[in-house]
Scaffold this active site. Structure first.
Site, PDB file in Angstrom:
ATOM      1  N   GLY A  54       0.864  -1.184   0.000  1.00  0.00           N
ATOM      2  CA  GLY A  54       0.000   0.000   0.000  1.00  0.00           C
ATOM      3  C   GLY A  54       0.896   1.228   0.000  1.00  0.00           C
ATOM      4  CD  GLN A 201      -3.408  -6.965  -3.222  1.00  0.00           C
ATOM      5  OE1 GLN A 201      -4.185  -7.600  -3.943  1.00  0.00           O
ATOM      6  NE2 GLN A 201      -2.209  -6.614  -3.630  1.00  0.00           N
ATOM      7  CG  ASP A 242      -0.101   2.049  -5.781  1.00  0.00           C
ATOM      8  OD1 ASP A 242      -1.268   1.673  -6.022  1.00  0.00           O
ATOM      9  OD2 ASP A 242       0.597   1.591  -4.854  1.00  0.00           O
TER      10      ASP A 242
END
Ligand code: MRU
Length: 356
Positions: A54, A201, A242
């Site tokens: 993450g 996830q 990201d």
């Protein structure tokens, strides 16, 4: 399930040991195990295997990693000490190329180290700067959560992808931070978490952390999202990021598909991300998308699912053009796209002026 009191923190720093503690996320949801990295090689391994993952959490782990390298360096002579810490920083940056927060956290601490004259002062500064990176991530996520309330209906059904929650940050989360803040403020929120192939996830982490907090969450497979939108079961999409370039949002593979589907169904598609995720001078084409191992796709639950002779393509992230993004929820407010992206440059300038 009972709401928990203590904040869920995936990465912690223990200068007294010295070590970095982390929740081994690959073991969730079967077990919530804390492991410790007492050197940078172990930390790099935990990042590569996605025990720590993450974008903002990578920034915090990277910052702590540089501080750990300073604490464990056996060199007292300054040039040798700087060489040790720089080598550790380079190793950590090489672990995952796409999330810009990793290099952000690492470079913030490294820059402070480089300004010191001796190794003990540099070590003290490294520890305090790493803690500052972590503390800022906490306040940033809470600010993102508060700003997010402005775009949410009091009663809503939110689709999210991957895990942009406490497990992906220092605590609270970005996309899930908005959801947590909304639930705390009395909003009636129902979450659809896409399972997020290949590493799940969404199913393993988002579902675990939301249900741990007593938040209404339902897991769907990634391929169900369009159908739910068509049936009127989704009001909006919120995902993390990201890296955000001047033309695209990089996030977990599958995000682009949800953005296209949201557009087709006239649904808002929001990204929740801190300033540290912006790389606004770069373009989509400049960014390296991490390619991951064949086994992640070719095996499921330990069972082979693809013939050995068949090729696998496994990029970890995709790019969503900004034209598909309704807005970006940041700690400074909501940026409507594309016209307000330029505000990031102005905010950065103001920050630099404040730091001078
Ligand atoms: O490969 P991962 O699990 O590190 O990918 C994580 C994501 O793509 C998240 O959505 C992103 O980092 C946002 S985190 C707040």
């Amino acid at each position: 399930m009972q709401p928990s009191d203590a904040p869920l923190r995936p990465v912690t720093f223990h200068p007294d040991i010295p070590a970095i503690g982390f929740i081994a996320q690959t073991k969730l949801p079967s077990a919530c195990t804390i492991e410790y990295a007492s050197d940078v090689n172990r930390l790099a391994q935990a990042i590569r295997t996605l025990d720590i993952r993450g974008a903002p959490a990578l920034g915090v782990a990277g910052a702590y990693g540089v501080a750990l390298a300073a604490l464990t360096s056996t060199s007292t002579e300054m040039n040798a000490f700087i060489a040790d810490v720089t080598h550790a920083a380079e190793l950590l940056i090489s672990t995952r190329p796409t999330a810009v927060n990793l290099s952000y956290g690492i470079n913030r601490v490294l820059t402070r180290v480089n300004h010191e004259r001796n190794s003990s002062a540099a070590t003290a500064v490294a520890i305090s700067e790493a803690e500052a990176v972590a503390d800022e991530d906490t306040s940033t996520c809470h600010a993102i959560g508060e700003h997010g309330l402005k775009i949410l209906p009091r009663k809503c059904r939110i689709l999210t992808h991957c895990n942009a929650g406490a497990l992906a940050c220092r605590e609270w989360g970005t996309a899930l931070g908005v959801i947590r803040s909304a639930v705390q403020a009395g909003y009636e929120v129902q979450v659809y978490a896409c399972e997020t192939r290949p590493l799940l996830q969404g199913a393993r982490l988002t579902a675990w952390e939301l249900s741990r907090d007593g938040i209404d969450v339902t897991v769907i497979t990634d391929s169900m999202a369009a159908s739910l939108m068509r049936k009127g079961m989704i009001d909006l999409v919120i995902v993390g990021a990201d890296r955000i370039t001047c033309d695209a949002v990089f996030n977990k593979i599958g995000t682009y598909m949800h953005a296209v589907c949201a557009k087709a169904h006239n649904l808002p598609f929001y990204v929740a991300a801190p300033l540290s995720t912006f790389d606004e001078e770069a373009e989509e084409a400049d960014i390296i998308v991490e390619q991951r191992a064949r086994e992640e796709v070719a095996c499921f639950g330990g069972t082979k699912t693809i013939p050995d002779t068949v090729k696998v393509y496994n990029p970890a992230f995709d790019a969503t053009p900004l034209s598909l993004v309704t807005g970006i929820i940041t700690e400074y407010g909501i940026l409507r796209l594309p016209e307000e992206l330029t505000r990031i440059g102005q905010i950065r300038k103001e920050q630099q002026e404040q730091n001078q």
